[in-house]
Enzyme design. Structure first.
Site, PDB file in Angstrom:
ATOM      1  CG  HIS A   1      -6.980  12.765   1.342  1.00  0.00           C
ATOM      2  ND1 HIS A   1      -6.593  13.131   2.610  1.00  0.00           N
ATOM      3  CD2 HIS A   1      -5.881  12.229   0.749  1.00  0.00           C
ATOM      4  CE1 HIS A   1      -5.302  12.825   2.765  1.00  0.00           C
ATOM      5  NE2 HIS A   1      -4.853  12.275   1.653  1.00  0.00           N
TER       6      HIS A   1
ATOM      7  N   GLY B   1       1.951  11.525  -1.233  1.00  0.00           N
ATOM      8  CA  GLY B   1       1.827  12.911  -0.765  1.00  0.00           C
ATOM      9  C   GLY B   1       3.192  13.565  -0.694  1.00  0.00           C
ATOM     10  N   GLY B   2       3.744  13.632   0.512  1.00  0.00           N
ATOM     11  CA  GLY B   2       5.003  14.349   0.772  1.00  0.00           C
ATOM     12  C   GLY B   2       6.114  14.076  -0.232  1.00  0.00           C
TER      13      GLY B   2
ATOM     14  CD  GLU C   1      -4.240  15.296   4.560  1.00  0.00           C
ATOM     15  OE1 GLU C   1      -4.320  15.943   3.506  1.00  0.00           O
ATOM     16  OE2 GLU C   1      -3.235  14.646   4.883  1.00  0.00           O
TER      17      GLU C   1
ATOM     18  CB  SER D   1       4.505   6.989   5.051  1.00  0.00           C
ATOM     19  OG  SER D   1       4.044   7.905   6.018  1.00  0.00           O
TER      20      SER D   1
ATOM     21  CG  ASN E   1      -2.965  14.517  -2.348  1.00  0.00           C
ATOM     22  OD1 ASN E   1      -3.207  15.674  -2.684  1.00  0.00           O
ATOM     23  ND2 ASN E   1      -3.483  13.960  -1.261  1.00  0.00           N
ATOM     24  CD1 TRP E   2       2.444  17.214  -5.657  1.00  0.00           C
ATOM     25  CD2 TRP E   2       2.154  19.036  -6.917  1.00  0.00           C
ATOM     26  NE1 TRP E   2       3.308  17.130  -6.710  1.00  0.00           N
ATOM     27  CE2 TRP E   2       3.160  18.246  -7.507  1.00  0.00           C
ATOM     28  CE3 TRP E   2       1.801  20.234  -7.536  1.00  0.00           C
ATOM     29  CZ2 TRP E   2       3.804  18.601  -8.687  1.00  0.00           C
ATOM     30  CZ3 TRP E   2       2.445  20.584  -8.718  1.00  0.00           C
ATOM     31  CH2 TRP E   2       3.433  19.788  -9.281  1.00  0.00           C
ATOM     32  CE  LYS E   3      -1.455  14.779   1.586  1.00  0.00           C
ATOM     33  NZ  LYS E   3      -1.344  14.118   2.864  1.00  0.00           N
TER      34      LYS E   3
ATOM     35  CD  GLU F   1      -4.087   8.148   0.688  1.00  0.00           C
ATOM     36  OE1 GLU F   1      -2.986   8.320   0.167  1.00  0.00           O
ATOM     37  OE2 GLU F   1      -4.820   9.078   1.035  1.00  0.00           O
TER      38      GLU F   1
ATOM     39  N   GLY G   1       1.622  10.800   6.217  1.00  0.00           N
ATOM     40  CA  GLY G   1       2.557  11.809   6.703  1.00  0.00           C
ATOM     41  C   GLY G   1       3.324  11.440   7.960  1.00  0.00           C
TER      42      GLY G   1
END
Ligand code: PGA
Length: 252
Positions: free
Chosen positions: A91, A222-223, A93, A201, A6-8, A159, A165
């Protein structure tokens, strides 16, 4: 087994082009599926440059209608049209920053499934709910209120909000118990075994322990998925894990 990136709202065209160069010479395994979720504007671009690489593309959200007067929204039909296989729905967010509640998440997930996309439905409790001992009930409510019909080919990503994050992850036993809980609820609703991903994470250090957890069928990253070396290291860890274990979860 699925490794989902997930590159957001990260990586522009130039960065995606650089990233893709490293994928060209990498040997992907049939046992582990990879899917990248770039920003909407670059899905088509990425899909074209990875044509001969066995990686799927997906979107980070879609609308609950196929077409109409919905300025700024994207139809699941259009996503399918440009080659998306998956879409992430719900998600945290989007739930927090865009006010998507369980009802809206269900509508969006249903629309995606009706358009023949596979949904990665995200659920996860806040730190307050976790500390109050309310995590299991919270997830149960999220699932009961947001699981659409015909969910069998889709996945659920656990999640925890407090893990996204932050570098903090639940203990192995907490992840194991929650995945078991999620699979049970999904089975009760759909009468099918649903695959579950862990997200929050995930990195090149903790991936080995996460993959060993019973009932974890992959990860939503993600990150760490923004750096191609880390993304491929996580993918390689999954291949090694499957080669060393009897755990075979085919995700088609
Ligand atoms: P993270 O994000 O890996 O950066 O914690 C995961 C996600 O939000 O899907």
């Amino acid at each position: 087994m699925l490794i989902a990136a997930n590159w957001k709202m990260n990586l522009d065209k130039q960065s995606i082009s650089e990233f893709s160069k490293f994928l060209k010479n990498f040997k992907f395994s049939k046992k582990v599926k990879a899917c990248i979720f770039p920003p909407m504007t670059y899905i088509d671009y990425l899909n074209n440059i990875i044509q001969n690489i066995p990686i799927s593309v997906g979107a980070q959200n879609c609308h609950f209608k196929f077409s109409g007067a919905y300025t700024g929204e994207v139809s699941p039909i259009f996503l399918r049209d440009i080659g998306c296989e998956y879409v992430i729905i719900g998600h945290s967010e989007r739930r927090i920053l865009n006010g998507e509640d369980n009802n809206e998440v269900k509508l969006r997930a249903q629309s995606a499934i009706d358009a023949n996309l596979k949904v990665i439905l995200c659920v996860g409790e806040s730190l307050i709910d976790r500390e109050k001992g309310n995590a299991f009930n919270f997830i149960e409510k999220q699932l009961h209120e947001s699981l659409p019909n015909g969910f069998e080919d889709s996945l659920i990503a656990y999640e925890p909000m407090w893990s996204i994050g932050t570098g903090k992850i639940p203990s192995i036993s907490e992840i194991e118990k929650m995945h078991e809980h999620i699979k049970k609820i999904a089975f009760d609703v759909s009468d099918k075994k649903i695959n579950t991903l862990y997200g929050g994470s995930v990195n090149i250090k903790n991936i080995h322990n996460i993959l060993k957890i019973k009932n974890v069928d992959g990860v939503l990253v993600g990150g760490a998925s923004l750096k191609v070396k880390d993304f491929l290291a996580i993918y390689t860890a999954a291949v090694k894990h499957l080669n060393n274990s009897s755990k075979v979860q085919e995700i088609t």
